[in-house]
Design a protein around this motif. Structure first.
Motif, PDB file in Angstrom:
ATOM      1  N   LYS A  27       0.857  -1.187   0.000  1.00 36.93           N
ATOM      2  CA  LYS A  27       0.000   0.000   0.000  1.00 36.93           C
ATOM      3  C   LYS A  27       0.891   1.235   0.000  1.00 36.93           C
ATOM      4  CE  LYS A  27      -3.681   2.197   2.715  1.00 36.93           C
ATOM      5  NZ  LYS A  27      -4.593   2.368   1.605  1.00 36.93           N
ATOM      6  N   THR A  28       0.767   2.045  -1.047  1.00 37.79           N
ATOM      7  CA  THR A  28       1.563   3.267  -1.144  1.00 37.79           C
ATOM      8  C   THR A  28       0.640   4.484  -1.171  1.00 37.79           C
ATOM      9  OG1 THR A  28       1.611   3.625  -3.546  1.00 37.79           O
ATOM     10  CG2 THR A  28       3.142   1.960  -2.654  1.00 37.79           C
ATOM     11  N   ASN A  29       1.214   5.658  -1.043  1.00 34.61           N
ATOM     12  CA  ASN A  29       0.423   6.876  -1.159  1.00 34.61           C
ATOM     13  C   ASN A  29       0.006   7.155  -2.604  1.00 34.61           C
ATOM     14  OD1 ASN A  29       3.244   7.392  -1.544  1.00 34.61           O
ATOM     15  ND2 ASN A  29       2.920   9.583  -1.270  1.00 34.61           N
ATOM     16  N   ASP A  77       6.692  -0.785   6.631  1.00 35.13           N
ATOM     17  CA  ASP A  77       5.677   0.236   6.874  1.00 35.13           C
ATOM     18  C   ASP A  77       6.340   1.597   7.133  1.00 35.13           C
ATOM     19  OD1 ASP A  77       4.179  -2.065   6.740  1.00 35.13           O
ATOM     20  OD2 ASP A  77       3.459  -1.980   8.807  1.00 35.13           O
ATOM     21  N   GLY A  78       5.980   2.587   6.329  1.00 34.76           N
ATOM     22  CA  GLY A  78       6.544   3.920   6.476  1.00 34.76           C
ATOM     23  C   GLY A  78       7.896   4.109   5.805  1.00 34.76           C
ATOM     24  N   LYS A 125      10.722   7.601   5.978  1.00 36.33           N
ATOM     25  CA  LYS A 125      10.211   8.823   5.345  1.00 36.33           C
ATOM     26  C   LYS A 125      11.147  10.005   5.566  1.00 36.33           C
ATOM     27  CE  LYS A 125       6.126   8.192   7.318  1.00 36.33           C
ATOM     28  NZ  LYS A 125       4.739   8.396   7.756  1.00 36.33           N
ATOM     29  N   ILE A 147       5.684   6.852  -0.519  1.00 35.99           N
ATOM     30  CA  ILE A 147       5.716   6.189   0.777  1.00 35.99           C
ATOM     31  C   ILE A 147       5.061   4.817   0.703  1.00 35.99           C
ATOM     32  CG2 ILE A 147       4.998   6.347   3.210  1.00 35.99           C
ATOM     33  CD1 ILE A 147       4.915   9.467   2.677  1.00 35.99           C
ATOM     34  N   GLN A 186       3.219   2.738   2.699  1.00 30.37           N
ATOM     35  CA  GLN A 186       2.490   2.934   3.945  1.00 30.37           C
ATOM     36  C   GLN A 186       2.398   1.647   4.766  1.00 30.37           C
ATOM     37  OE1 GLN A 186      -0.952   4.491   1.900  1.00 30.37           O
ATOM     38  NE2 GLN A 186      -0.399   6.586   2.467  1.00 30.37           N
ATOM     39  N   LYS A 187       2.153   0.539   4.085  1.00 25.54           N
ATOM     40  CA  LYS A 187       2.001  -0.740   4.770  1.00 25.54           C
ATOM     41  C   LYS A 187       2.141  -1.862   3.750  1.00 25.54           C
ATOM     42  CE  LYS A 187      -0.674  -2.706   8.462  1.00 25.54           C
ATOM     43  NZ  LYS A 187       0.492  -2.707   9.332  1.00 25.54           N
TER      44      LYS A 187
END
Length: 182
Positions: A16-18, A48-49, A68, A168, A170-171
């Motif tokens: 999962k990305t932005n 993650d992150g 990040k 990013i 994200q997860k």
């Protein structure tokens, strides 16, 4: 994992990305050490992150090693290189990034944006050993292409391949198999 049909099912993960989700099927049989290593990082929440910190047009997007805030993340020990597994660095495949020495892959991975045969195993030398493919994008290649289109530029400590807009991760999660969802 065994599916209802009795056939072994392949493990899938969601990155999962932005910019959207990327679903990947892992090649556990052909790249067991690499897959186990990747899943260790996934299940521990390591990714993650983190960032896709390297975007090279018509080549790869790479991530899984920096926060990040562009800080390097400490990793588990390096694994053996399984590039001799017969899998090729084709568009949409995932492979482990490494240093010059062949058995130096830890957490960083890349997604091939094009067929990169020069990254396949060619010889026993460090240069020719290749990069171990361990998965393939099965959904979300348009997200990969969106990331690949982001302009890049130098940003300390990275060179000109760093995306000017943060990408990013994200997860990353293991997707449940159909037998686990029933």
């Amino acid at each position: 994992m065994i599916a209802l049909s009795g056939l072994a099912s392949a493990t899938e993960v969601r990155i999962k990305t932005n910019y959207g989700d990327i679903d990947v099927r892992l090649y556990e049989t052909k790249a067991p050490v690499t897959t186990k290593n990747f899943l260790h990082y996934v299940k521990s929440g390591f990714y993650d992150g983190t960032l896709f910190h390297r975007v090279v047009k018509d080549f790869v997007i790479q991530g899984g090693g920096y926060t990040k805030t562009k800080d390097y993340k400490e990793t588990s020990p390096a694994i053996i290189n399984e590039a001799k597994n017969g899998l090729r660095n084709l568009r949409g495949t995932l492979a482990m990034a490494r240093e010059y020495e062949k058995d130096t892959a830890t957490s960083q991975f890349f997604i091939n944006l094009t067929d990169n045969q020069h990254l396949d195993h060619r010889s026993e030398t460090n240069r020719g050993f290749g990069y171990s493919v361990f998965g393939k994008v099965i959904k979300g290649m348009e997200v990969v292409d969106k990331i690949a289109a982001i302009p890049t530029g130098a940003s300390d400590p990275f060179d000109e391949e760093f995306p000017v807009y943060p990408v990013i991760i994200q997860k990353v999660t293991v997707k449940p198999t159909s037998s686990e969802t029933k």
